[in-house]
Motif scaffolding. Sequence first.
Motif, PDB file in Angstrom:
ATOM      1  N   LEU A  84      -2.525  -3.279 -10.568  1.00 37.97           N
ATOM      2  CA  LEU A  84      -3.423  -2.548  -9.675  1.00 37.97           C
ATOM      3  C   LEU A  84      -4.840  -3.112  -9.709  1.00 37.97           C
ATOM      4  N   ILE A  85      -5.268  -3.636 -10.857  1.00 36.82           N
ATOM      5  CA  ILE A  85      -6.646  -4.108 -11.013  1.00 36.82           C
ATOM      6  C   ILE A  85      -6.791  -5.586 -10.666  1.00 36.82           C
ATOM      7  N   VAL A  86      -5.852  -6.418 -11.141  1.00 33.84           N
ATOM      8  CA  VAL A  86      -6.007  -7.865 -11.005  1.00 33.84           C
ATOM      9  C   VAL A  86      -5.934  -8.301  -9.547  1.00 33.84           C
ATOM     10  N   CYS A  87      -4.984  -7.773  -8.789  1.00 33.77           N
ATOM     11  CA  CYS A  87      -4.798  -8.243  -7.406  1.00 33.77           C
ATOM     12  C   CYS A  87      -5.997  -7.963  -6.497  1.00 33.77           C
ATOM     13  N   PRO A  88      -6.603  -6.759  -6.523  1.00 30.58           N
ATOM     14  CA  PRO A  88      -7.820  -6.578  -5.712  1.00 30.58           C
ATOM     15  C   PRO A  88      -8.955  -7.514  -6.110  1.00 30.58           C
ATOM     16  N   VAL A  89      -9.056  -7.812  -7.416  1.00 29.58           N
ATOM     17  CA  VAL A  89     -10.086  -8.757  -7.858  1.00 29.58           C
ATOM     18  C   VAL A  89      -9.840 -10.128  -7.235  1.00 29.58           C
ATOM     19  N   LEU A  90      -8.579 -10.553  -7.180  1.00 29.29           N
ATOM     20  CA  LEU A  90      -8.259 -11.838  -6.555  1.00 29.29           C
ATOM     21  C   LEU A  90      -8.621 -11.854  -5.074  1.00 29.29           C
ATOM     22  N   TRP A  91      -8.375 -10.728  -4.365  1.00 24.73           N
ATOM     23  CA  TRP A  91      -8.736 -10.681  -2.944  1.00 24.73           C
ATOM     24  C   TRP A  91     -10.247 -10.724  -2.748  1.00 24.73           C
ATOM     25  N   VAL A  92     -11.001 -10.130  -3.663  1.00 20.45           N
ATOM     26  CA  VAL A  92     -12.464 -10.243  -3.586  1.00 20.45           C
ATOM     27  C   VAL A  92     -12.888 -11.694  -3.765  1.00 20.45           C
ATOM     28  N   ILE A  93     -12.243 -12.397  -4.699  1.00 21.59           N
ATOM     29  CA  ILE A  93     -12.530 -13.825  -4.887  1.00 21.59           C
ATOM     30  C   ILE A  93     -12.192 -14.607  -3.626  1.00 21.59           C
ATOM     31  N   PHE A  94     -11.085 -14.248  -2.978  1.00 27.46           N
ATOM     32  CA  PHE A  94     -10.695 -14.930  -1.741  1.00 27.46           C
ATOM     33  C   PHE A  94     -11.732 -14.716  -0.639  1.00 27.46           C
ATOM     34  N   VAL A  95     -12.379 -13.545  -0.619  1.00 33.76           N
ATOM     35  CA  VAL A  95     -13.422 -13.296   0.375  1.00 33.76           C
ATOM     36  C   VAL A  95     -14.543 -14.324   0.222  1.00 33.76           C
ATOM     37  N   PHE A  96     -15.010 -14.526  -1.000  1.00 34.31           N
ATOM     38  CA  PHE A  96     -16.109 -15.480  -1.226  1.00 34.31           C
ATOM     39  C   PHE A  96     -15.659 -16.910  -0.982  1.00 34.31           C
ATOM     40  N   PHE A 117       0.828  -1.203   0.000  1.00 36.92           N
ATOM     41  CA  PHE A 117       0.000   0.000   0.000  1.00 36.92           C
ATOM     42  C   PHE A 117       0.861   1.252   0.000  1.00 36.92           C
ATOM     43  N   TRP A 118       1.868   1.297   0.849  1.00 36.98           N
ATOM     44  CA  TRP A 118       2.731   2.478   0.938  1.00 36.98           C
ATOM     45  C   TRP A 118       3.526   2.665  -0.349  1.00 36.98           C
ATOM     46  N   THR A 119       4.069   1.573  -0.884  1.00 38.39           N
ATOM     47  CA  THR A 119       4.900   1.665  -2.092  1.00 38.39           C
ATOM     48  C   THR A 119       4.094   2.131  -3.288  1.00 38.39           C
ATOM     49  N   VAL A 120       2.926   1.534  -3.490  1.00 41.10           N
ATOM     50  CA  VAL A 120       2.103   1.885  -4.650  1.00 41.10           C
ATOM     51  C   VAL A 120       1.563   3.307  -4.516  1.00 41.10           C
ATOM     52  N   LYS A 121       1.145   3.672  -3.318  1.00 38.67           N
ATOM     53  CA  LYS A 121       0.550   4.998  -3.120  1.00 38.67           C
ATOM     54  C   LYS A 121       1.568   6.114  -3.253  1.00 38.67           C
ATOM     55  N   GLY A 150       2.634   8.827 -13.471  1.00 36.49           N
ATOM     56  CA  GLY A 150       2.464  10.241 -13.198  1.00 36.49           C
ATOM     57  C   GLY A 150       1.197  10.592 -12.454  1.00 36.49           C
ATOM     58  N   LEU A 151       0.765   9.719 -11.533  1.00 33.38           N
ATOM     59  CA  LEU A 151      -0.443   9.963 -10.743  1.00 33.38           C
ATOM     60  C   LEU A 151      -0.103   9.874  -9.260  1.00 33.38           C
ATOM     61  N   ARG A 152      -0.809  10.637  -8.437  1.00 32.08           N
ATOM     62  CA  ARG A 152      -0.651  10.513  -6.993  1.00 32.08           C
ATOM     63  C   ARG A 152      -1.905  11.040  -6.297  1.00 32.08           C
ATOM     64  N   TRP A 153      -2.151  10.529  -5.116  1.00 30.66           N
ATOM     65  CA  TRP A 153      -3.319  10.953  -4.340  1.00 30.66           C
ATOM     66  C   TRP A 153      -2.968  10.890  -2.853  1.00 30.66           C
ATOM     67  N   GLN A 209      -5.708  -2.765  -1.021  1.00 33.55           N
ATOM     68  CA  GLN A 209      -5.467  -2.709  -2.460  1.00 33.55           C
ATOM     69  C   GLN A 209      -6.631  -2.057  -3.193  1.00 33.55           C
ATOM     70  N   GLY A 210      -7.826  -2.194  -2.661  1.00 28.88           N
ATOM     71  CA  GLY A 210      -8.964  -1.494  -3.252  1.00 28.88           C
ATOM     72  C   GLY A 210      -8.858   0.009  -3.085  1.00 28.88           C
ATOM     73  N   ALA A 211      -8.274   0.470  -1.971  1.00 28.68           N
ATOM     74  CA  ALA A 211      -8.108   1.904  -1.752  1.00 28.68           C
ATOM     75  C   ALA A 211      -7.168   2.508  -2.777  1.00 28.68           C
ATOM     76  N   ASN A 212      -6.064   1.831  -3.061  1.00 32.11           N
ATOM     77  CA  ASN A 212      -5.150   2.323  -4.083  1.00 32.11           C
ATOM     78  C   ASN A 212      -5.798   2.319  -5.459  1.00 32.11           C
ATOM     79  N   LEU A 213      -6.552   1.275  -5.764  1.00 31.01           N
ATOM     80  CA  LEU A 213      -7.235   1.222  -7.059  1.00 31.01           C
ATOM     81  C   LEU A 213      -8.214   2.373  -7.187  1.00 31.01           C
ATOM     82  N   TYR A 214      -9.011   2.613  -6.171  1.00 32.06           N
ATOM     83  CA  TYR A 214      -9.978   3.714  -6.210  1.00 32.06           C
ATOM     84  C   TYR A 214      -9.273   5.061  -6.345  1.00 32.06           C
TER      85      TYR A 214
END
Length: 209
Positions: free
Chosen positions: A135-147, A82-86, A95-98, A168-173
Motif C-alpha cells: 500500500l505504501i511503496v507503490c504510491p511512492v513509485l508513482w510519485v517518482i514517476f510524476v517527477f 483500487f476496487w480490490t484493495v478498497k 480488518g480495515l475498511r472505508w 493508489q494515494g486515495a487507498n493509502l490515505y
Amino acid sequence: MKLYTSSLLIPQDTNDEDVSLFDAEDDAGKRSKKSGVKHPVAAFFHLFFRVVAIIVYLLAEFIGGSFIACMVTIILLLSCDFWTVKNITGRLMVGLRWWNQVDDDGRSHWVFESRKGTGKQQASDSESRIFWLGLIVCPVLWVIFVFSTLFSFRIKWMPVVIMGVVLQGANLYGYVRCKVGGKTSLKNMATNYFGRQFLKQTLSKEEES
C-alpha cells in the motif's frame, strides 16, 4: 460475527481501538504472533494489479505497442487495484475498511472502520506486512514517476502517472485514517512524532557535551 468500529469525518471519539500498521505492538502479550498468510488469494491480488500496472508503464516504451493501448491497460489495472484493495483486501488482511456515505440531509460523510476481535479475526504478521508495504511503496513509485515524466518531457504520460498517484494515494490515505482514527488523531500523531525526534536530538546533544 465481525464487529467494526467506525469513525466519520465529523466530531468523534478518537479513542477507537484499531489495527496497528505492522501488527507488532498491539496485544503482544495476549496472543502468539502468527506468521502464516491466512488469505493467500487476497494477498496475491493485493499486489498483482498494482505491480503489473507499474511493469506495463516501465516497459511501455520497449513493448512497441500503441500509446493508447498501454494507457488504457494501465488505467484498467489501476482501477481494478483500487476496487480490490478498497473493498476486499483491506477488510480480509488487516480488518480495515472505508467508504463514503450520504445521510438523509444529503451531506456526504467518509466512514473509516477498524475491526475489533480476537483469535481467528486477528490479522497475521505476514499479511499485515504484505498489505502495508504494498500500500505504501507503490504510491511512492508513482510519485517518482510524476517527477521523472516532468524531467524527461514525456508529457503524454502525465495523465497516467497522475491517475496512479490519485487512485493508489486515495487507498493509502483511507487506510491510514482507519488506522489512526479521526483528524485530531492525525495531528496528534504528527505532533508526537516530531516531539520525540526533537527530544532525541536534545538528549544526544547533551550526552555529547
